[in-house]
Design a protein around this motif. Structure first.
Motif, PDB file in Angstrom:
ATOM      1  N   UNK A 184     -34.020 -10.220 -41.405  1.00  0.00           N
ATOM      2  CA  UNK A 184     -32.255 -10.578 -41.100  1.00  0.00           C
ATOM      3  C   UNK A 184     -31.600  -9.237 -40.994  1.00  0.00           C
ATOM      4  N   UNK A 185     -30.840  -9.056 -40.226  1.00  0.00           N
ATOM      5  CA  UNK A 185     -29.837  -7.859 -40.260  1.00  0.00           C
ATOM      6  C   UNK A 185     -28.361  -8.420 -40.674  1.00  0.00           C
ATOM      7  N   UNK A 186     -28.055  -7.921 -41.887  1.00  0.00           N
ATOM      8  CA  UNK A 186     -26.559  -8.381 -42.542  1.00  0.00           C
ATOM      9  C   UNK A 186     -26.129  -7.218 -42.839  1.00  0.00           C
ATOM     10  N   UNK A 187     -24.519  -7.279 -42.947  1.00  0.00           N
ATOM     11  CA  UNK A 187     -23.698  -6.684 -43.341  1.00  0.00           C
ATOM     12  C   UNK A 187     -24.245  -5.798 -44.862  1.00  0.00           C
ATOM     13  N   UNK A 188     -23.840  -4.555 -44.698  1.00  0.00           N
ATOM     14  CA  UNK A 188     -24.111  -3.818 -46.041  1.00  0.00           C
ATOM     15  C   UNK A 188     -23.091  -4.032 -46.709  1.00  0.00           C
ATOM     16  N   UNK A 189     -23.543  -4.428 -47.991  1.00  0.00           N
ATOM     17  CA  UNK A 189     -22.443  -4.447 -49.328  1.00  0.00           C
ATOM     18  C   UNK A 189     -22.061  -3.281 -49.665  1.00  0.00           C
ATOM     19  N   UNK A 190     -20.865  -2.731 -49.647  1.00  0.00           N
ATOM     20  CA  UNK A 190     -20.293  -1.302 -50.128  1.00  0.00           C
ATOM     21  C   UNK A 190     -20.393  -1.346 -51.598  1.00  0.00           C
ATOM     22  N   UNK A 191     -20.862  -0.433 -52.263  1.00  0.00           N
ATOM     23  CA  UNK A 191     -20.812  -0.122 -53.633  1.00  0.00           C
ATOM     24  C   UNK A 191     -19.401  -0.441 -54.319  1.00  0.00           C
ATOM     25  N   UNK A 192     -19.236  -0.754 -55.417  1.00  0.00           N
ATOM     26  CA  UNK A 192     -17.958  -1.043 -55.946  1.00  0.00           C
ATOM     27  C   UNK A 192     -17.184   0.221 -56.152  1.00  0.00           C
ATOM     28  N   UNK A 193     -17.793   1.417 -56.266  1.00  0.00           N
ATOM     29  CA  UNK A 193     -17.034   2.605 -56.179  1.00  0.00           C
ATOM     30  C   UNK A 193     -16.234   2.685 -54.745  1.00  0.00           C
ATOM     31  N   UNK A 194     -16.808   2.000 -53.801  1.00  0.00           N
ATOM     32  CA  UNK A 194     -16.196   2.356 -52.425  1.00  0.00           C
ATOM     33  C   UNK A 194     -15.269   1.254 -52.115  1.00  0.00           C
ATOM     34  N   UNK A 211     -21.479   8.490 -49.664  1.00  0.00           N
ATOM     35  CA  UNK A 211     -21.749   7.897 -48.379  1.00  0.00           C
ATOM     36  C   UNK A 211     -20.999   6.650 -48.066  1.00  0.00           C
ATOM     37  N   UNK A 212     -20.935   5.918 -49.414  1.00  0.00           N
ATOM     38  CA  UNK A 212     -19.964   4.575 -48.853  1.00  0.00           C
ATOM     39  C   UNK A 212     -18.511   5.041 -48.350  1.00  0.00           C
ATOM     40  N   UNK A 213     -18.144   5.971 -49.082  1.00  0.00           N
ATOM     41  CA  UNK A 213     -16.502   6.524 -48.638  1.00  0.00           C
ATOM     42  C   UNK A 213     -16.806   6.878 -46.980  1.00  0.00           C
ATOM     43  N   UNK A 218     -15.549   5.894 -41.289  1.00  0.00           N
ATOM     44  CA  UNK A 218     -16.158   5.603 -39.807  1.00  0.00           C
ATOM     45  C   UNK A 218     -15.526   4.179 -39.489  1.00  0.00           C
ATOM     46  N   UNK A 219     -15.702   3.381 -40.511  1.00  0.00           N
ATOM     47  CA  UNK A 219     -14.965   1.883 -40.073  1.00  0.00           C
ATOM     48  C   UNK A 219     -13.708   2.018 -39.398  1.00  0.00           C
ATOM     49  N   UNK A 220     -12.862   2.653 -40.212  1.00  0.00           N
ATOM     50  CA  UNK A 220     -11.355   2.786 -40.051  1.00  0.00           C
ATOM     51  C   UNK A 220     -11.235   3.404 -38.594  1.00  0.00           C
ATOM     52  N   UNK A 221     -12.356   4.247 -38.330  1.00  0.00           N
ATOM     53  CA  UNK A 221     -12.079   4.901 -36.942  1.00  0.00           C
ATOM     54  C   UNK A 221     -12.522   4.170 -35.654  1.00  0.00           C
ATOM     55  N   UNK A 222     -12.942   2.773 -36.188  1.00  0.00           N
ATOM     56  CA  UNK A 222     -13.489   1.968 -35.134  1.00  0.00           C
ATOM     57  C   UNK A 222     -15.091   2.011 -34.940  1.00  0.00           C
ATOM     58  N   UNK A 223     -15.809   2.517 -35.856  1.00  0.00           N
ATOM     59  CA  UNK A 223     -17.108   2.465 -35.655  1.00  0.00           C
ATOM     60  C   UNK A 223     -17.759   1.057 -36.313  1.00  0.00           C
ATOM     61  N   UNK A 224     -18.904   0.758 -35.772  1.00  0.00           N
ATOM     62  CA  UNK A 224     -19.365  -0.737 -36.496  1.00  0.00           C
ATOM     63  C   UNK A 224     -19.545  -0.765 -37.868  1.00  0.00           C
ATOM     64  N   UNK A 225     -19.381  -1.655 -38.626  1.00  0.00           N
ATOM     65  CA  UNK A 225     -19.745  -1.670 -40.004  1.00  0.00           C
ATOM     66  C   UNK A 225     -21.223  -1.517 -40.307  1.00  0.00           C
ATOM     67  N   UNK A 226     -21.495  -0.986 -41.397  1.00  0.00           N
ATOM     68  CA  UNK A 226     -23.011  -0.682 -41.637  1.00  0.00           C
ATOM     69  C   UNK A 226     -23.758  -1.923 -41.816  1.00  0.00           C
TER      70      UNK A 226
END
Length: 172
Positions: free
Chosen positions: A134-144, A75-77, A82-90
């Protein structure tokens, strides 16, 4: 820009949007599979807890942990793709308690329900002790996203207006 450049630009844009749509569908399936795996774990865990089988519960957790961990990493990958394709960050929705001494309009740091520290501007009408969504950027797991272990994430979020907070619900 000539005709062929226009066609090429349109084609590139179309392919990019199609890849984003495909990625969103794949992400939805991964999230569904993760939720289903956790539900299955819960059903099995319930039976073990009902039998007071602590050893069985630990064994079940260890058995399910690799598959759930892989789904979380996938999921993180996919989110990064998707972010690299221009989608908003989760993003994610967290609860924040207005700290003591904070007044409306003041910028403060507060502990969020997920353990992160968030910087917020206290909204009008809020007082110390009030709970805000509060809506905040999701911190991606260390594996990603590899990051030094000593870094503790600090994110900035914007509290929803108090009248909208009661209607804000996010499924885990």
């Amino acid at each position: 820009m000539g005709f062929s450049e226009s066609v090429n630009a349109a084609w590139t844009s179309t392919v990019k949007e199609a890849n984003k749509a495909k990625g969103q569908t794949e992400l939805s399936m991964l999230e569904y599979n993760l939720k289903q795996a956790k539900r299955e774990f819960g059903v099995e865990a319930w039976d073990l807890v009902a039998k007071d089988d602590t050893a069985g519960l630990k064994a079940l957790y260890e058995k399910r942990k690799p598959a759930i961990g892989k789904l979380e990493a996938d999921i993180a990958a996919k989110q990064l793709e998707l972010v690299a394709l221009g989608s908003a960050a989760p993003t994610q929705l967290v609860d924040v308690e207005v700290p003591a001494g904070a007044a409306p309009g003041s910028a403060v740091e507060a502990q969020a329900s997920d353990g992160s520290v968030v910087k917020i501007t206290v909204p009008e009408g809020a007082k110390p002790g009030d709970k805000l969504k509060v809506r905040v950027p999701k911190v991606m797991p260390a594996t990603a996203v590899p990051a030094p272990a000593e870094n503790v994430p600090t994110v900035t979020g914007t509290p929803a207006p108090p009248e909208k907070q009661a209607s804000m619900v996010e499924e885990p």
